[in-house]
Write a protein that holds these residues in place. Sequence first.
Motif, short mmCIF file in Angstrom:
data_model
loop_
_atom_site.label_atom_id
_atom_site.label_comp_id
_atom_site.label_asym_id
_atom_site.label_seq_id
_atom_site.Cartn_x
_atom_site.Cartn_y
_atom_site.Cartn_z
N SER A 156 0.83 -1.21 0.00
CA SER A 156 0.00 0.00 0.00
C SER A 156 0.86 1.25 0.00
CB SER A 156 -0.93 0.01 1.21
OG SER A 156 -1.90 -1.00 1.08
N ALA A 157 1.95 1.24 0.75
CA ALA A 157 2.85 2.40 0.78
C ALA A 157 3.46 2.63 -0.60
CB ALA A 157 3.94 2.19 1.82
N ILE A 158 3.91 1.57 -1.25
CA ILE A 158 4.50 1.70 -2.58
C ILE A 158 3.46 2.22 -3.57
CG2 ILE A 158 5.41 0.37 -4.54
CD1 ILE A 158 6.79 -1.42 -2.39
N PHE A 159 2.26 1.68 -3.50
CA PHE A 159 1.20 2.12 -4.41
C PHE A 159 0.86 3.59 -4.18
CE2 PHE A 159 -3.24 2.43 -5.86
CZ PHE A 159 -3.09 1.96 -7.14
N GLU A 208 1.27 6.64 -6.84
CA GLU A 208 0.13 7.45 -7.26
C GLU A 208 0.32 8.93 -6.95
OE1 GLU A 208 -3.88 6.23 -6.77
OE2 GLU A 208 -3.34 5.15 -8.60
N THR A 209 0.84 9.26 -5.76
CA THR A 209 0.93 10.66 -5.34
C THR A 209 2.31 11.26 -5.52
OG1 THR A 209 1.50 10.12 -3.05
CG2 THR A 209 -0.86 10.26 -3.61
N GLY A 210 3.34 10.43 -5.58
CA GLY A 210 4.69 10.94 -5.68
C GLY A 210 5.23 11.45 -4.35
N GLU A 211 4.50 11.20 -3.27
CA GLU A 211 4.91 11.69 -1.95
C GLU A 211 4.96 10.54 -0.96
OE1 GLU A 211 2.12 14.66 -0.77
OE2 GLU A 211 2.59 15.97 -2.45
N VAL A 212 5.86 10.70 0.01
CA VAL A 212 5.97 9.73 1.10
C VAL A 212 5.18 10.25 2.28
CG1 VAL A 212 7.54 8.54 2.66
CG2 VAL A 212 8.24 9.00 0.31
N SER A 213 4.31 9.43 2.83
CA SER A 213 3.47 9.82 3.96
C SER A 213 3.54 8.74 5.04
CB SER A 213 2.03 9.99 3.49
OG SER A 213 1.17 10.19 4.59
N SER A 214 3.43 9.19 6.30
CA SER A 214 3.44 8.21 7.39
C SER A 214 2.12 7.47 7.49
CB SER A 214 3.75 8.90 8.73
OG SER A 214 2.75 9.84 9.03
N LYS A 215 1.07 8.04 6.92
CA LYS A 215 -0.24 7.39 6.87
C LYS A 215 -0.66 7.25 5.42
CE LYS A 215 -1.19 7.41 11.34
NZ LYS A 215 -1.49 6.27 12.11
N ALA A 216 -0.84 6.03 4.99
CA ALA A 216 -1.27 5.77 3.62
C ALA A 216 -2.56 4.98 3.65
CB ALA A 216 -0.19 5.00 2.87
N PRO A 217 -3.50 5.32 2.77
CA PRO A 217 -4.73 4.53 2.72
C PRO A 217 -4.45 3.13 2.20
CG PRO A 217 -4.66 6.08 0.89
CD PRO A 217 -3.47 6.38 1.76
N VAL A 218 -5.21 2.18 2.70
CA VAL A 218 -5.06 0.80 2.26
C VAL A 218 -6.18 0.50 1.26
CG1 VAL A 218 -5.03 -1.61 2.99
CG2 VAL A 218 -4.05 0.15 4.47
N LYS A 270 -8.72 -1.61 -1.00
CA LYS A 270 -9.50 -2.83 -0.76
C LYS A 270 -8.95 -4.01 -1.55
CE LYS A 270 -12.57 -0.74 1.82
NZ LYS A 270 -12.24 -0.61 3.20
N TRP A 271 -8.50 -3.77 -2.78
CA TRP A 271 -7.96 -4.86 -3.59
C TRP A 271 -6.70 -5.44 -2.95
CZ3 TRP A 271 -3.03 -4.33 -5.28
CH2 TRP A 271 -2.52 -3.04 -5.40
N ALA A 272 -5.94 -4.58 -2.27
CA ALA A 272 -4.72 -5.06 -1.61
C ALA A 272 -5.08 -5.97 -0.44
CB ALA A 272 -3.87 -3.89 -1.15
N LEU A 273 -6.10 -5.60 0.31
CA LEU A 273 -6.55 -6.46 1.41
C LEU A 273 -7.05 -7.81 0.88
CD1 LEU A 273 -8.45 -3.90 3.67
CD2 LEU A 273 -6.28 -5.03 4.16
#
Length: 190
Positions: free
Chosen positions: A49-52, A56-66, A68-71
Amino acid sequence: TRAVEIWAQTPDFDKDAENMFSYLQVFTACLLSFGHGANDVANAIAPLSAIFTIYETGEVSSKAPVQKWALALGGAGIVVGLALYGYKLIVALGFHLTKLSPSRGFCIELCTSFVVIIASFLGIPISTTQCQVGGTVGAGFVTGGESVDMWFFLRCALGWIVTFVCVCVFTAGLFSFAYYAPSAPGFSQG
């Protein structure tokens, strides 16, 4: 073999009590399945999810949405892994490491469930399998140290260490290959 010796020398419990624990074990198995999914799917899906999100955003964030397809992918991975290789682990832990019974299995599953669910709640990535192996060894030690095949346990522990080192080396190599590729920022073709 050592497993046959362990099974022969480890005492059996009351059959009626064991029968009762076989029903209770259904509930602890469900609880452990919940904990296994909450912990191991999160361990596998968080980096994806972090890589995706970075892609998508080009930014690194400490909170990334997960996503549903990944789950769903993580859950499917657990199901496929259990279907293809789970029986080997069940035989290894349930026969070779120590003698198991419904009452012992109940205690192992309940304690492992608590540890895994609390660790998941606290955000501590742990291995459900390693917790189960620890619980199995603990249940074996209760009936005496001779009830555990320590060589088998040491092989498991050595496998964890070798796996960790191999993954570290492989990941470092793959990352180095990607980072130092000719298209990396700052690379000049002189």
